[in-house]
Design an enzyme around this catalytic site. Structure first.
Site, PDB file in Angstrom:
ATOM      1  N   ASN A   1     -27.248  49.013 -84.657  1.00  0.00           N
ATOM      2  CA  ASN A   1     -25.903  49.290 -84.096  1.00  0.00           C
ATOM      3  C   ASN A   1     -24.597  49.155 -85.364  1.00  0.00           C
ATOM      4  O   ASN A   1     -24.729  48.485 -86.230  1.00  0.00           O
ATOM      5  CB  ASN A   1     -25.490  48.004 -83.509  1.00  0.00           C
ATOM      6  CG  ASN A   1     -25.906  47.783 -82.017  1.00  0.00           C
ATOM      7  OD1 ASN A   1     -26.824  48.925 -81.705  1.00  0.00           O
ATOM      8  ND2 ASN A   1     -25.450  46.972 -81.245  1.00  0.00           N
TER       9      ASN A   1
ATOM     10  N   GLU B   1     -32.430  52.625 -80.441  1.00  0.00           N
ATOM     11  CA  GLU B   1     -32.701  52.373 -79.055  1.00  0.00           C
ATOM     12  C   GLU B   1     -33.652  53.327 -78.525  1.00  0.00           C
ATOM     13  O   GLU B   1     -34.195  52.842 -77.353  1.00  0.00           O
ATOM     14  CB  GLU B   1     -31.282  52.456 -78.355  1.00  0.00           C
ATOM     15  CG  GLU B   1     -30.383  51.402 -78.801  1.00  0.00           C
ATOM     16  CD  GLU B   1     -29.007  51.148 -78.180  1.00  0.00           C
ATOM     17  OE1 GLU B   1     -29.239  51.521 -76.679  1.00  0.00           O
ATOM     18  OE2 GLU B   1     -27.874  50.921 -78.461  1.00  0.00           O
TER      19      GLU B   1
ATOM     20  N   ALA C   1     -32.653  57.429 -73.644  1.00  0.00           N
ATOM     21  CA  ALA C   1     -33.720  58.542 -73.186  1.00  0.00           C
ATOM     22  C   ALA C   1     -33.156  59.887 -73.666  1.00  0.00           C
ATOM     23  O   ALA C   1     -33.859  60.820 -74.140  1.00  0.00           O
ATOM     24  CB  ALA C   1     -34.010  58.638 -71.651  1.00  0.00           C
TER      25      ALA C   1
ATOM     26  N   GLY D   1     -18.766  65.965 -83.866  1.00  0.00           N
ATOM     27  CA  GLY D   1     -18.554  64.648 -83.426  1.00  0.00           C
ATOM     28  C   GLY D   1     -17.507  63.852 -84.305  1.00  0.00           C
ATOM     29  O   GLY D   1     -17.685  62.648 -84.224  1.00  0.00           O
TER      30      GLY D   1
ATOM     31  N   THR E   1     -30.293  56.546 -83.132  1.00  0.00           N
ATOM     32  CA  THR E   1     -30.429  55.256 -82.656  1.00  0.00           C
ATOM     33  C   THR E   1     -31.667  54.603 -82.706  1.00  0.00           C
ATOM     34  O   THR E   1     -32.858  54.985 -82.413  1.00  0.00           O
ATOM     35  CB  THR E   1     -29.667  54.920 -81.616  1.00  0.00           C
ATOM     36  OG1 THR E   1     -29.756  53.447 -80.910  1.00  0.00           O
ATOM     37  CG2 THR E   1     -30.228  56.042 -80.506  1.00  0.00           C
TER      38      THR E   1
END
Ligand code: NAD
Length: 333
Positions: free
Chosen positions: A176, A125, A149, A7, A123
């Site tokens: 972030n 999250e 998820a 990536g 992350t």
């Protein structure tokens, strides 16, 4: 040292490639990237392809592509992912594929080719939303979006490989990111590029949701330290300890660009919108890392980068795929 960055044509992967090639003149990098809509070779156009940098177009879910890239590397750092929460709400399949099966494919390659180290870029999250206090490295995973998820699935796979097979894995959970080269669908580059074009900015709900932000360079330094001094099998949170609401963030950007509140367009809230993220990061502090770039300074540098690099982002925001997406995503309230 030879690093496989997956990536690496995306936002943070390309920042890290610049950082490593500048800091370590003897290091080599192989960049494996599928070049999805978020992958952009313009991010790396100043980097010379040669002995120290190789690009391979390929998919981390495809074992043959991964095998081509992995031979002889000392470490894999997995930045590749589908990353945009709003897109995961529209269609989650690519997220589950890349973020879970892609991670599994890389872990299997680590085993097969005996790669000495694997670092998972993940992350905060995955922990879900926290009203008060902070998530630690041992907080339970409670993801609320198909994106988080999927990332949680990949992270669980990393942990399981380490526990089951002794695969040399390190997992990182970051708040972030913001800074140069971020695709202009994420809140900061979307708002900055809209305002430069004298367009309004679409703010979800009342803008009360709270986020923690880290500047690209601080994140690169954190991964650098984890790469060289991180302990195999450990989890490292990467945070700044400072959180701000999306409304505060918007007002800072408006002020920096000399715009007033009339440029805020309130739009229908994101489904399942996490209210607040906040991280503690003691294990990373104990490796000697602290964030160095304050949000007010980082946002100035970021805005100035987008002002100086209009050609980079104009190409992206003018694509039909992008304008269609933005139109569909933000419904006025
Ligand atoms: N952006 C953030 O604020 C943030 C915060 C914490 C963690 N992360 C994590 O950091 C990593 C990088 O995030 P980003 O914002 O730079 O992402 P990005 O969306 O800008 O880039 C992702 C890159 O991965 C590539 N890619 C996607 N699917 C692939 C596949 N199947 N095979 C090979 N390459 C593929 C894309 O082409 C792109 O170059 C991700 O793992 C993300 O989950 C991001």
């Amino acid at each position: 040292m030879k690093l496989l960055i997956t990536g690496g044509a995306g936002f943070m992967g390309s920042n890290f490639i610049h950082y490593i090639l500048n800091k370590y003149p003897e290091y080599e990098i192989v960049n494996l990237d599928k070049l999805t809509y978020a992958g952009n070779l313009d991010n790396l156009e100043d980097i010379q392809v040669g002995n120290r940098y190789t690009f391979i177009k390929g998919d981390i879910t495809n074992p043959q592509d991964v095998e081509k890239a992995v031979k002889g590397v000392d470490v894999i750092i997995n930045y590749a992912a589908e990353t945009h929460v709003d897109r995961s709400i529209m269609e989650a399949r690519d997220f589950a594929s890349t973020d879970v099966i892609g991670t599994l494919t890389l872990l299997q390659a680590v085993q097969k080719f005996k790669v000495p180290k694997y670092i998972q870029i993940s992350t905060d999250e995955v922990f879900g939303s926290i009203e008060e206090g902070e998530f630690s490295e041992t907080s339970p995973f409670m993801p609320n979006s198909p994106y988080s998820a999927s990332k949680a699935g990949g992270d669980h796979m990393c942990r399981a490989f380490n526990k089951t097979y002794g695969t040399p894995v390190i997992i990182t959970h970051s708040c972030n990111f913001y800074g140069p080269y971020q695709y202009p669908e994420k809140i900061i580059p979307l708002f900055v590029t809209n305002l430069i074009q004298d367009k309004k900015v679409p703010l979800y709900g009342e803008g009360r949701n709270i986020r923690e932000w880290i500047y690209t360079e601080d994140h690169c330094r954190a991964i650098d330290i984890i790469l060289h001094r991180g302990e195999i099998g450990k989890v490292y949170n990467i945070g700044t300890g400072k959180q701000i609401s999306n409304l505060e963030l918007t007002k800072i950007i408006l002020d920096e660009l000399n715009k007033d509140n009339s440029y805020i367009k309130k739009v229908k809230d994101r489904a399942g919108h996490d209210f607040r993220y906040a991280l503690s990061f003691e294990p990373l502090k104990s490796l000697g890392w602290v964030p160095e770039i304050d949000f007010k300074d980082g946002i100035k540098k970021t805005i100035s980068w987008y002002q100086s690099n209009e050609a980079w982002w104009k190409k992206l925001v003018e694509k039909k795929e992008h304008t269609d997406y933005i139109q569909k995503q933000y419904q006025e309230r």
